[in-house]
Design a protein around this motif. Sequence first.
Motif, PDB file in Angstrom:
ATOM      1  N   THR A  96      -9.036  -4.678  -6.298  1.00 53.60           N
ATOM      2  CA  THR A  96      -9.556  -3.740  -5.312  1.00 53.60           C
ATOM      3  C   THR A  96     -10.617  -4.543  -4.411  1.00 53.60           C
TER       4      THR A  96
ATOM      5  N   ALA B   6      -5.879  -2.035  -1.843  1.00 53.69           N
ATOM      6  CA  ALA B   6      -5.120  -3.094  -2.906  1.00 53.69           C
ATOM      7  C   ALA B   6      -4.985  -4.345  -2.475  1.00 53.69           C
TER       8      ALA B   6
ATOM      9  N   THR C 185     -12.539   2.385  -9.484  1.00 54.00           N
ATOM     10  CA  THR C 185     -11.298   1.852  -9.614  1.00 54.00           C
ATOM     11  C   THR C 185     -11.537   0.381  -9.721  1.00 54.00           C
TER      12      THR C 185
ATOM     13  N   TRP D 190       0.891  -1.234   0.228  1.00 53.06           N
ATOM     14  CA  TRP D 190      -0.073  -0.058  -0.034  1.00 53.06           C
ATOM     15  C   TRP D 190       0.828   1.222  -0.065  1.00 53.06           C
TER      16      TRP D 190
ATOM     17  N   TYR E 279      -7.754   4.706  -2.412  1.00 54.31           N
ATOM     18  CA  TYR E 279      -6.921   3.628  -2.912  1.00 54.31           C
ATOM     19  C   TYR E 279      -5.383   3.822  -2.758  1.00 54.31           C
TER      20      TYR E 279
ATOM     21  N   THR F 135     -12.042   2.825   3.249  1.00 47.38           N
ATOM     22  CA  THR F 135     -11.096   2.969   2.155  1.00 47.38           C
ATOM     23  C   THR F 135     -11.125   1.738   1.215  1.00 47.38           C
ATOM     24  N   VAL F 136     -10.665   2.022   0.062  1.00 49.28           N
ATOM     25  CA  VAL F 136     -10.515   1.107  -1.008  1.00 49.28           C
ATOM     26  C   VAL F 136      -9.114   0.482  -0.887  1.00 49.28           C
TER      27      VAL F 136
END
Length: 537
Positions: free
Chosen positions: A352, A342, A474, A142, A431, A339-340
Amino acid sequence: MLRLSEIKLPLNHTPEELPAAILKKLGVPASDLHGFTIFLRSYDARKKHNILLTYTLDIDVENEAALLKRFHDDRHVRPTPDTEYKFVAQAPASLEKRPIVIGTGPCGLFAGLVLAQMGFKPIILERGKAVRERTKDTWGLWRKRILNPESNVQFGEGGAGTFSDGKLYSQIKDPKHYGEKVLKEFVLAGAPEEILYVAKPHIGTFRLVGMVEVMRDTITKLGGEVRFSSKVETLQRENGQVTGVTLASGEHIEADHVVLAVGHSARDTFQMLHDQGVFMEAKPFSIGFRIEHPQSLIDKARFGPNAGHPILGAADYKLVHHASNGRSVYSFCMCPGGTVVAATSEPNRVVTNGMSQYSRNERNANAGIVVGISPEVDYPEHVLAGVDFQRKWESQAFELGGGTYSAPGQLVGDFIAGKASTEFGSVLPSYTPGVHLTDLATALPEFAITAIREALPAFDKTIKGFGMHDAVLTGVETRTSSPIRIRRDNETLQSINTKGLFPAGEGAGYAGGILSAGVDGIKIAEAVALSITGRQG
Ligand code: FAD
């Protein structure tokens, strides 16, 4: 105890109004009511200006029998059922071979915990690292764009749900109340007590990390063993019976009972099991994008003037649209105030997902907007073709994102209009390590793009503002559930062609989400215990 359901009170009721409502319902004097606890509290927000709280209460009251007789025809007054969890077996004093559990996600953790509580001293094998070290590795992707393929959002202690919203609800049928056992164990491990009675409980990622450690400690104190960096690389079988496992280190461990709780991302393990002849079949799953809006927009659309009320918290939503090309589009794993993230476990791929803290107070709401796909139509080639399909779109997302683990993104207005985005508007994506603005038209198969383009304006009719120009998409969201099912026998819960192998949880296609994975873990622990003690299978 009596259980009273459907007690409705206004959102802003005073504490005194709750016992008053009980007395009114039962028509008894205050002196008859000795106490009560809240079993369930939900809200009905269909009328935004008049949101109601609905309670189910367990009450200690004088003359229970007489009241039950009087309310004989009222299904909202019943004796409180006994839902206490009862162990199905106890380990024999001389346990020849310990059961093995592969995976420490919610399924493996609960299978391990319940086996340990029954005295079976399980050996739990986890390919990833202990949760604190794993957290550092996850942040490595991240923050620094460095992926550790064995220690990340999908792999490591706590499993896939550790960095999540920690939503703890499910629509599974649960006649034996295993869900209650899961929630009670979570509270013992440090979850807030309210998860036992709010209708849509959630924990948030920060607390989950500590809880997972407490659960590991409990298992260890009961004689179980939890081993990290212990990837199971092969399964030994003789005449259709499991005889043990071999780890990546070369170490061999003998066992007649192996719980397979490897989650939906253990693609190499699926391949190994397939190569070894364990029966599996392709199953449907979903693909799509994550969408982000301001949380305040969702709160206002759902709760109107009551937006921000502490009992309601950050608002969620659930949306479905049946597109004219025959595909269904729906919201998935909605994370209010989150939050989005990884979520890839493989190099040079982008996936995602969403997470939040307990407070859910980040500025954006996020959810997957996904399209259902099926093996018959979309990946008919072979049993593991769903994995190939996922990989193809995850690699494409990596390229579209610029080849640096940034996610490709586009504003909703531009996506609907079919033109590439070049600049963020009022919504800034969450992200990390970053979002690369582009055109998402080639990020998924055409049928999915067409269906999502049609669904977003349709969703705007339910949540005003959902189709706002500046909302950010995303991608790609591919790990919605397992692309395979490792079929098991309905009664013994063992693989239909490999005795002693207990496929479990999300990866085997028997759960979707933390709670249902935990519930499946309990069921599997019971099946293993009954098999070891010779009472089943
Ligand atoms: P997993 O949790 O995937 O655990 C499998 C474990 O097995 C992993 O730890 C893995 O490292 C290990 N493993 C795999 N292969 C091997 C091997 N060969 N040898 C040894 N170990 C192995 N669900 C919700 O209900 N609420 C949410 O809010 C939510 N949010 C989510 C957010 C994110 C970012 C993600 C990724 C998922 C989220 N989910 C959520 C889904 C939820 O996490 C999963 O449904 C759940 O974790 C499945 O549990 P499981 O135990 O079956 O598998």
